[in-house]
Each structure stands twice: as structure tokens, then as C-alpha cells.
Scaffold this active site. Structure first.
Site, PDB file in Angstrom:
ATOM      1  N   GLY A   1       0.788  -1.233   0.000  1.00  0.00           N
ATOM      2  CA  GLY A   1       0.000   0.000   0.000  1.00  0.00           C
ATOM      3  C   GLY A   1       0.814   1.275   0.000  1.00  0.00           C
TER       4      GLY A   1
ATOM      5  N   ASP B   1       1.316   3.479   4.420  1.00  0.00           N
ATOM      6  CA  ASP B   1       0.219   4.225   3.791  1.00  0.00           C
ATOM      7  C   ASP B   1      -0.747   4.785   4.819  1.00  0.00           C
ATOM      8  OD1 ASP B   1      -0.709   1.706   4.537  1.00  0.00           O
ATOM      9  OD2 ASP B   1      -1.558   1.190   2.590  1.00  0.00           O
TER      10      ASP B   1
ATOM     11  N   ASP C   1      -4.318   2.588  10.906  1.00  0.00           N
ATOM     12  CA  ASP C   1      -5.716   2.295  11.255  1.00  0.00           C
ATOM     13  C   ASP C   1      -5.721   1.829  12.710  1.00  0.00           C
ATOM     14  OD1 ASP C   1      -8.437   1.803  11.038  1.00  0.00           O
ATOM     15  OD2 ASP C   1      -8.229  -0.009   9.866  1.00  0.00           O
TER      16      ASP C   1
ATOM     17  N   LYS D   1      -6.398   7.360  10.799  1.00  0.00           N
ATOM     18  CA  LYS D   1      -7.817   7.412  11.160  1.00  0.00           C
ATOM     19  C   LYS D   1      -7.905   7.633  12.669  1.00  0.00           C
ATOM     20  CE  LYS D   1      -9.372   4.231   7.537  1.00  0.00           C
ATOM     21  NZ  LYS D   1      -9.836   2.863   7.219  1.00  0.00           N
TER      22      LYS D   1
ATOM     23  N   PHE E   1     -13.291   3.374   4.343  1.00  0.00           N
ATOM     24  CA  PHE E   1     -12.318   2.546   3.640  1.00  0.00           C
ATOM     25  C   PHE E   1     -11.925   3.274   2.360  1.00  0.00           C
ATOM     26  CE2 PHE E   1     -10.727  -0.961   1.088  1.00  0.00           C
ATOM     27  CZ  PHE E   1      -9.911  -1.607   2.019  1.00  0.00           C
ATOM     28  N   VAL E   2     -10.650   3.642   2.251  1.00  0.00           N
ATOM     29  CA  VAL E   2     -10.182   4.428   1.110  1.00  0.00           C
ATOM     30  C   VAL E   2      -9.325   3.573   0.184  1.00  0.00           C
ATOM     31  CG1 VAL E   2     -10.260   6.706   2.176  1.00  0.00           C
ATOM     32  CG2 VAL E   2      -8.243   5.283   2.502  1.00  0.00           C
TER      33      VAL E   2
ATOM     34  N   ASP F   1      -5.457  -0.414  -1.904  1.00  0.00           N
ATOM     35  CA  ASP F   1      -6.269  -1.298  -2.754  1.00  0.00           C
ATOM     36  C   ASP F   1      -7.565  -1.724  -2.099  1.00  0.00           C
ATOM     37  OD1 ASP F   1      -5.000  -3.080  -0.772  1.00  0.00           O
ATOM     38  OD2 ASP F   1      -5.877  -4.671  -1.998  1.00  0.00           O
TER      39      ASP F   1
ATOM     40  N   ARG G   1      -5.090   0.492  -6.976  1.00  0.00           N
ATOM     41  CA  ARG G   1      -3.867   1.107  -6.453  1.00  0.00           C
ATOM     42  C   ARG G   1      -3.357   2.202  -7.374  1.00  0.00           C
ATOM     43  NH1 ARG G   1      -2.022  -2.066  -2.146  1.00  0.00           N
ATOM     44  NH2 ARG G   1      -2.242  -4.326  -2.383  1.00  0.00           N
TER      45      ARG G   1
HETATM   46  P1  5GP Z   1      -3.519  -1.305  10.853  1.00  0.00           P
HETATM   47  O1  5GP Z   1      -2.548  -2.405  11.092  1.00  0.00           O
HETATM   48  O2  5GP Z   1      -3.056   0.061  11.304  1.00  0.00           O
HETATM   49  O3  5GP Z   1      -4.904  -1.615  11.359  1.00  0.00           O
HETATM   50  O4  5GP Z   1      -3.752  -1.236   9.296  1.00  0.00           O
HETATM   51  C1  5GP Z   1      -2.753  -0.903   8.518  1.00  0.00           C
HETATM   52  C2  5GP Z   1      -2.914  -1.471   7.135  1.00  0.00           C
HETATM   53  O5  5GP Z   1      -4.265  -1.857   6.825  1.00  0.00           O
HETATM   54  C3  5GP Z   1      -2.569  -0.365   6.181  1.00  0.00           C
HETATM   55  O6  5GP Z   1      -1.189  -0.350   5.932  1.00  0.00           O
HETATM   56  C4  5GP Z   1      -3.398  -0.699   4.981  1.00  0.00           C
HETATM   57  O7  5GP Z   1      -2.676  -1.573   4.146  1.00  0.00           O
HETATM   58  C5  5GP Z   1      -4.619  -1.390   5.538  1.00  0.00           C
HETATM   59  N1  5GP Z   1      -5.734  -0.428   5.667  1.00  0.00           N
HETATM   60  C6  5GP Z   1      -6.205   0.164   6.799  1.00  0.00           C
HETATM   61  N2  5GP Z   1      -7.212   1.006   6.506  1.00  0.00           N
HETATM   62  C7  5GP Z   1      -7.380   0.933   5.158  1.00  0.00           C
HETATM   63  C8  5GP Z   1      -8.264   1.606   4.246  1.00  0.00           C
HETATM   64  O8  5GP Z   1      -9.105   2.449   4.575  1.00  0.00           O
HETATM   65  N3  5GP Z   1      -8.105   1.275   2.934  1.00  0.00           N
HETATM   66  C9  5GP Z   1      -7.199   0.363   2.484  1.00  0.00           C
HETATM   67  N4  5GP Z   1      -7.158   0.138   1.179  1.00  0.00           N
HETATM   68  N5  5GP Z   1      -6.348  -0.262   3.308  1.00  0.00           N
HETATM   69  C10 5GP Z   1      -6.440   0.023   4.643  1.00  0.00           C
HETATM   70 MG    MG Z   2      -0.305  -1.479   4.404  1.00  0.00          MG
END
Ligand code: 5GP
Ligand code: MG
Length: 199
Positions: free
Chosen positions: A54, A110, A113, A141, A162-163, A169, A175
Site C-alpha cells: 500500500g 500508507d 488504522d 484514522k 475505507f479508502v 487497494d 492502487r
Molecule cells: P492497521 O494495522 O493500522 O490496522 O492497518 C494498517 C494497514 O491496513 C494499512 O497499511 C493498509 O494496508 C490497511 N488499511 C487500513 N485502513 C485501510 C483503508 O481504509 N483502505 C485500504 N485500502 N487499506 C487500509
Molecule cells: Mg499497508
């Protein structure tokens, strides 16, 4: 299919643009200035560790604005298997292949979350005894992050949707779309959770 038709079919999937390519470009320049300011004191430069896949578009833009010596390494985790928008278990699919001992490390991802991915990367790195570890995310977020994880550099705080686009992706698609966008809820047919998040 002619190129314009392909673009039209992708365009038709988009509900709205969350952050435009112009806004992204401007903010990436500002982030690069902040990062350059922070690392200018290290003539030996830094190691950028970026998270596949990402962050690849963000990484490509960011590094070309950084007038610093750097090495770049990639790590990969699988957390969104197939057409899913809720993270599953974090599995390392591409381990770090560079020595970061006594080096200054900047992790580039990227989006922050829940923070599970970055937490994992940072804790793996710390075991390798780097001189420092900082983190940079294009998107965050607020309110979603578990615990008190604070990235050092943040591009944009966004709402909990969700973006996709600009490297991010859905089901390995979109992407290459240059803006950060929200897709139409009906595209997430198999994944009702995403409908809630996209509405
Ligand atoms: P975390 O581990 O912080 O929950 O999530 C991180 C990973 O989840 C990001 O690097 C990304 O790849 C994916 N992710 C989290 N939120 C989104 C979103 O809104 N859209 C997309 N496409 N991927 C997300
Ligand atoms: Mg990622």
C-alpha cells in the site's frame, strides 16, 4: 478496450474523492520538508523501511523529495486477504533484509488504522538495535488506533472510511488511481462491513 473506456469503468466505481492528487502532492512536499529537517543532522543518512504494497506510491513520491542519503528496504504483511476490508491476522510475507543496527530508521506506511502493522514493524526493528526509529504515515484514522501509538509524521487525518487509490487497494485493485477515493458501497457486496464504513 480503449484506454478511455477503462478509465471510465474505474471512474464509475468511485463514490467520491476524499483527497485529490493535487492535495496529496502538496502535502507530500510538506512532509518531505519536515522529514528532511529532522534528518539533516545525520550525514550518514537513514534507512527507510516501507510496508508493501500500500505504501509504494507514497514512498515513490516521498523519496524523490528527500535530499538525503538513504537505503530503502521493504517489508510485507498480509492482513486483508482477498476481497476483505476488515483486517485478519498479521502474517509476515516479506521479512526485512537489511542490517539496521546503529542506523536511523524511518518507517513509511500508507495508513495508520488500528496500528497493529506499524507496532509490529517498529517492535521487530527495535530488536535490531537501530540508532532511532521514527514513523511516517500518509493517512491516519483518529480514534481507530489501539493504544497510544503516535507516528512522528502524518500526512492527513481522515474519517473512518475505507479508502483506495494512491497505492491503497480493494481486492488488489485501484492502487493506480491517482486520488484517494471512497468506492460505491455496492462494490463491497461480499463484505457488508465495508458498506457501513463506506457510507
Ligand atoms: P492497521 O494495522 O493500522 O490496522 O492497518 C494498517 C494497514 O491496513 C494499512 O497499511 C493498509 O494496508 C490497511 N488499511 C487500513 N485502513 C485501510 C483503508 O481504509 N483502505 C485500504 N485500502 N487499506 C487500509
Ligand atoms: Mg499497508
Amino acid at each position: 478496450m480503449p484506454r478511455t473506456d477503462i478509465i471510465a469503468t474505474m471512474q464509475a466505481d468511485i463514490e467520491r474523492v476524499l483527497i485529490s492528487r493535487r492535495q496529496i502532492a502538496a502535502r507530500v512536499g510538506e512532509l518531505a520538508d519536515q522529514i528532511s529537517g529532522r534528518y539533516a543532522q545525520y550525514p550518514e543518512g537513514l534507512v527507510i523501511v516501507s510496508v508493501l504494497a500500500g505504501a509504494m506510491v507514497f514512498l515513490a513520491d516521498l523519496i524523490r523529495h528527500l535530499p538525503l542519503r538513504m537505503r530503502i528496504a521493504l517489508v510485507g504483511f498480509s492482513s486483508y486477504p482477498g476481497p476483505a476490508t476488515e483486517a485478519g491476522d498479521l502474517t509476515c510475507v516479506c521479512p526485512l533484509d537489511i542490517d539496521v543496527e546503529r542506523r536511523h530508521v524511518l518507517v513509511v506506511d500508507d495508513i495508520l488504522d488500528t496500528g497493529r502493522t506499524l507496532r509490529r514493524v517498529v517492535s521487530d526493528l527495535r530488536r535490531m538495535k537501530p540508532a532511532s526509529v521514527r514513523t511516517c504515515v500518509l493517512l491516519r484514522k483518529p480514534g481507530k488506533t489501539e493504544g497510544d501509538f503516535e507516528p512522528d509524521f502524518v500526512g492527513f487525518d481522515i474519517e473512518d472510511v475505507f479508502v483506495v487509490g494512491y497505492g491503497l487497494d480493494y481486492d488488489d485493485q485501484y492502487r493506480n488511481w491517482p486520488d484517494l477515493v471512497v468506492l460505491k458501497p455496492e462494490l463491497y457486496g461480499a463484505s457488508p462491513a465495508a458498506c457501513d464504513r463506506a457510507s
